[in-house]
Design a protein around this motif. Structure first.
Motif, PDB file in Angstrom:
ATOM      1  N   LYS A  73      -5.150   1.128  -7.315  1.00 42.99           N
ATOM      2  CA  LYS A  73      -5.695   1.773  -8.274  1.00 42.99           C
ATOM      3  C   LYS A  73      -7.185   2.155  -8.124  1.00 42.99           C
ATOM      4  O   LYS A  73      -7.483   3.237  -8.451  1.00 42.99           O
ATOM      5  CB  LYS A  73      -5.191   1.130  -9.485  1.00 42.99           C
ATOM      6  CG  LYS A  73      -4.107   1.092 -10.011  1.00 42.99           C
ATOM      7  CD  LYS A  73      -3.542   0.269 -11.137  1.00 42.99           C
ATOM      8  CE  LYS A  73      -1.908   0.291 -11.675  1.00 42.99           C
ATOM      9  NZ  LYS A  73      -1.904  -0.369 -12.795  1.00 42.99           N
ATOM     10  N   ALA A  74      -7.824   1.336  -7.727  1.00 39.20           N
ATOM     11  CA  ALA A  74      -9.352   1.346  -7.477  1.00 39.20           C
ATOM     12  C   ALA A  74      -9.636   2.451  -6.608  1.00 39.20           C
ATOM     13  O   ALA A  74     -10.363   3.157  -6.496  1.00 39.20           O
ATOM     14  CB  ALA A  74      -9.970  -0.010  -6.970  1.00 39.20           C
ATOM     15  N   THR A  75      -8.665   2.589  -5.488  1.00 38.10           N
ATOM     16  CA  THR A  75      -9.028   3.655  -4.462  1.00 38.10           C
ATOM     17  C   THR A  75      -8.712   4.966  -4.923  1.00 38.10           C
ATOM     18  O   THR A  75      -9.187   5.976  -4.562  1.00 38.10           O
ATOM     19  CB  THR A  75      -8.064   3.584  -3.222  1.00 38.10           C
ATOM     20  OG1 THR A  75      -6.683   3.552  -3.756  1.00 38.10           O
ATOM     21  CG2 THR A  75      -8.224   2.181  -2.585  1.00 38.10           C
ATOM     22  N   VAL A  76      -7.857   4.997  -5.911  1.00 40.88           N
ATOM     23  CA  VAL A  76      -7.806   6.265  -6.860  1.00 40.88           C
ATOM     24  C   VAL A  76      -8.691   6.976  -7.763  1.00 40.88           C
ATOM     25  O   VAL A  76      -9.417   7.984  -7.947  1.00 40.88           O
ATOM     26  CB  VAL A  76      -6.487   6.335  -7.616  1.00 40.88           C
ATOM     27  CG1 VAL A  76      -6.274   7.506  -8.694  1.00 40.88           C
ATOM     28  CG2 VAL A  76      -5.135   6.182  -6.790  1.00 40.88           C
ATOM     29  N   VAL A  77      -9.587   5.837  -8.321  1.00 38.75           N
ATOM     30  CA  VAL A  77     -10.549   5.808  -9.355  1.00 38.75           C
ATOM     31  C   VAL A  77     -11.752   5.936  -8.764  1.00 38.75           C
ATOM     32  O   VAL A  77     -12.818   6.885  -8.927  1.00 38.75           O
ATOM     33  CB  VAL A  77     -10.721   4.824 -10.483  1.00 38.75           C
ATOM     34  CG1 VAL A  77     -11.693   5.174 -11.497  1.00 38.75           C
ATOM     35  CG2 VAL A  77      -9.164   4.912 -11.310  1.00 38.75           C
ATOM     36  N   PHE A  78     -12.308   5.046  -7.839  1.00 41.05           N
ATOM     37  CA  PHE A  78     -13.629   4.889  -7.233  1.00 41.05           C
ATOM     38  C   PHE A  78     -13.420   5.351  -5.825  1.00 41.05           C
ATOM     39  O   PHE A  78     -13.116   4.548  -4.928  1.00 41.05           O
ATOM     40  CB  PHE A  78     -14.183   3.291  -7.062  1.00 41.05           C
ATOM     41  CG  PHE A  78     -13.730   2.815  -8.600  1.00 41.05           C
ATOM     42  CD1 PHE A  78     -14.655   3.099  -9.529  1.00 41.05           C
ATOM     43  CD2 PHE A  78     -12.773   1.694  -8.794  1.00 41.05           C
ATOM     44  CE1 PHE A  78     -14.391   2.604 -10.828  1.00 41.05           C
ATOM     45  CE2 PHE A  78     -12.876   1.225  -9.998  1.00 41.05           C
ATOM     46  CZ  PHE A  78     -13.703   1.551 -11.168  1.00 41.05           C
ATOM     47  N   THR A  79     -13.556   6.708  -5.736  1.00 41.94           N
ATOM     48  CA  THR A  79     -13.146   7.433  -4.534  1.00 41.94           C
ATOM     49  C   THR A  79     -14.384   7.607  -3.468  1.00 41.94           C
ATOM     50  O   THR A  79     -14.141   7.810  -2.285  1.00 41.94           O
ATOM     51  CB  THR A  79     -12.924   8.879  -4.910  1.00 41.94           C
ATOM     52  OG1 THR A  79     -13.855   9.454  -5.517  1.00 41.94           O
ATOM     53  CG2 THR A  79     -11.460   8.790  -5.657  1.00 41.94           C
ATOM     54  N   ALA A  92     -16.268  -3.590 -12.795  1.00 37.77           N
ATOM     55  CA  ALA A  92     -15.406  -2.373 -13.472  1.00 37.77           C
ATOM     56  C   ALA A  92     -14.119  -2.536 -12.945  1.00 37.77           C
ATOM     57  O   ALA A  92     -13.771  -2.783 -11.638  1.00 37.77           O
ATOM     58  CB  ALA A  92     -16.090  -1.085 -13.470  1.00 37.77           C
ATOM     59  N   GLN A  93     -12.757  -2.228 -13.758  1.00 39.27           N
ATOM     60  CA  GLN A  93     -11.585  -1.900 -13.171  1.00 39.27           C
ATOM     61  C   GLN A  93     -11.185  -0.581 -13.481  1.00 39.27           C
ATOM     62  O   GLN A  93     -11.630   0.123 -14.208  1.00 39.27           O
ATOM     63  CB  GLN A  93     -10.708  -3.055 -13.694  1.00 39.27           C
ATOM     64  CG  GLN A  93     -10.974  -4.578 -13.290  1.00 39.27           C
ATOM     65  CD  GLN A  93     -10.622  -4.728 -12.155  1.00 39.27           C
ATOM     66  OE1 GLN A  93      -9.797  -4.237 -11.400  1.00 39.27           O
ATOM     67  NE2 GLN A  93     -11.111  -5.818 -11.350  1.00 39.27           N
ATOM     68  N   ALA A  94     -10.064  -0.150 -12.608  1.00 39.10           N
ATOM     69  CA  ALA A  94      -9.264   1.026 -12.730  1.00 39.10           C
ATOM     70  C   ALA A  94      -9.091   1.011 -14.383  1.00 39.10           C
ATOM     71  O   ALA A  94      -8.408   0.148 -14.802  1.00 39.10           O
ATOM     72  CB  ALA A  94      -8.351   1.368 -11.933  1.00 39.10           C
ATOM     73  N   PRO A  95      -9.177   2.277 -15.175  1.00 42.39           N
ATOM     74  CA  PRO A  95      -8.748   2.193 -16.462  1.00 42.39           C
ATOM     75  C   PRO A  95      -7.195   2.049 -16.684  1.00 42.39           C
ATOM     76  O   PRO A  95      -6.191   2.236 -15.666  1.00 42.39           O
ATOM     77  CB  PRO A  95      -8.719   3.791 -17.007  1.00 42.39           C
ATOM     78  CG  PRO A  95      -9.943   4.024 -16.006  1.00 42.39           C
ATOM     79  CD  PRO A  95      -9.442   3.507 -14.763  1.00 42.39           C
ATOM     80  N   ALA A  96      -6.824   1.451 -17.889  1.00 49.24           N
ATOM     81  CA  ALA A  96      -5.204   1.122 -17.988  1.00 49.24           C
ATOM     82  C   ALA A  96      -4.540   2.456 -17.857  1.00 49.24           C
ATOM     83  O   ALA A  96      -5.026   3.623 -18.318  1.00 49.24           O
ATOM     84  CB  ALA A  96      -4.992   0.520 -19.384  1.00 49.24           C
ATOM     85  N   GLY A  97      -3.371   2.408 -17.224  1.00 48.67           N
ATOM     86  CA  GLY A  97      -2.390   3.683 -17.176  1.00 48.67           C
ATOM     87  C   GLY A  97      -2.714   4.193 -15.857  1.00 48.67           C
ATOM     88  O   GLY A  97      -2.075   5.451 -15.684  1.00 48.67           O
TER      89      GLY A  97
END
Length: 251
Positions: A73-79, A92-97
Motif C-alpha cells: 500500500k505504501a508503494t501506492v501512496v508514497f510514489t 506515516a502509513q498509507a491511509p485506511a482503505g
C-alpha cells in the motif's frame, strides 16, 4: 520485491541488495570502503531495510525477504523516493482503505527483462574437491569448541585479477595454492592475507575449486564481482560461508 510478492517469491537479502545496487549504483562517496571492509552504501542500504522492517512494510525471514500488505500500500501512496523517505522518517502509513496495487499482467511479466548473468573470467571447471582430512579436522574442532558454525566446504579460493601478484600462473584461477583461503575453525570463517600494490581490484570467492559455486558482491551466487580500491599494503579477506560474503580489513 513488490512484483515478486504476487508470485510468492521471497528473495534472500543478498539478492535484494545486489539488485538495488545494480539499479542505482553507488556514488563515489557511497563506494568508499569503511573499516569493516564494506562500502558505505552497503551500510546505508542495510540500515534502510531495517527501517522498512520497523515500519511494518517488509519482513526478513530465513526463507527470504518479503514485502507486507502495508508495504504494498505504501508503494501506492508514497510514489517517489522523497515521499517514501519522509514517510519512513515520520512513521506515516498509507491511509485506511488504500487498495493494494494491481498485480502485474501476463503481458507485463513477459516484457520483464531476463536477468543477465554477472560476467566473470572464464575458467575451466574443476570437479568439486572432496573434504580433506585437514578440513574434516577443522570441522570437528569447530564442533568441539562449542561454537555453532555452518558445515564448511572442502576449500575456498579467492579468484580475482590479483592472482598473479600472489604467485598464481594466471589471474582468476581458483586452483592455485597461493589463492587458497585458510579456515579459522573457532571463528568459522576463511581468511587470506595478501600484500597488494595500490590499485583497483575485482574478485570472487570460489568454493570447492569449481566455478559451479562462486559468490560475488553481497554473497550472491554467481553475482557481480567484488570490487575495491586499495591504497597499497597488506589486506586480509574474510569469507563467511553462512552469508557467502567476503569482507576486508587492512592490516
Amino acid at each position: 520485491m513488490a512484483a515478486g510478492s504476487w508470485l510468492d517469491e521471497k528473495p534472500n537479502g543478498g539478492v535484494v541488495l545486489a539488485e538495488a545496487v545494480a539499479r542505482v549504483p553507488f556514488t563515489k562517496e557511497e563506494a568508499e570502503i569503511l573499516s569493516g571492509g564494506i562500502p558505505r552504501g552497503h551500510k546505508n542500504l542495510t540500515k534502510a531495510t531495517a527501517d522498512l522492517v520497523r515500519a511494518g512494510w517488509m519482513t526478513k525471514g530465513r526463507s527470504g525477504w518479503e514485502i507486507t500488505e502495508e508495504g504494498l500500500k505504501a508503494t501506492v501512496v508514497f510514489t517517489t523516493v522523497e515521499t517514501l523517505a519522509e514517510a519512513l522518517s515520520s512513521g506515516a502509513q498509507a491511509p485506511a482503505g488504500t487498495a493494494l496495487p494491481e498485480p502485474p499482467t501476463a503481458k507485463q511479466a513477459a516484457k520483464a527483462p531476463a536477468k543477465k548473468a554477472a560476467a566473470k573470467k572464464p575458467a575451466a571447471k574443476k570437479a568439486s574437491a572432496k573434504a580433506t582430512p585437514a578440513n574434516e579436522a577443522d570441522n570437528q574442532a569447530s564442533q568441539e569448541s562449542g561454537v555453532e558454525h555452518k558445515e564448511q566446504p572442502a576449500s575456498v579460493a579467492l579468484a580475482g585479477d590479483f592472482g598473479t601478484t600472489l604467485g598464481a600462473v594466471e589471474n582468476w584461477d581458483p586452483s592455485h595454492n597461493n589463492v587458497q583461503m585458510s579456515l579459522d575453525a573457532k571463528q568459522g570463517t576463511w581468511k587470506l592475507t595478501a600484500d597488494l600494490p595500490a590499485g583497483q581490484y575485482s574478485y570472487k570467492a570460489v568454493v570447492n575449486g569449481s566455478w559451479d559455486e562462486n559468490y560475488g558482491a553481497f554473497g550472491v551466487n554467481d553475482g557481480a564481482n567484488h570490487e575495491f580500491a586499495h591504497a597499497g599494503g597488506p589486506v586480509t579477506f574474510h569469507y563467511d560461508h553462512t552469508t557467502k560474503d567476503v569482507l576486508r580489513s587492512e592490516v
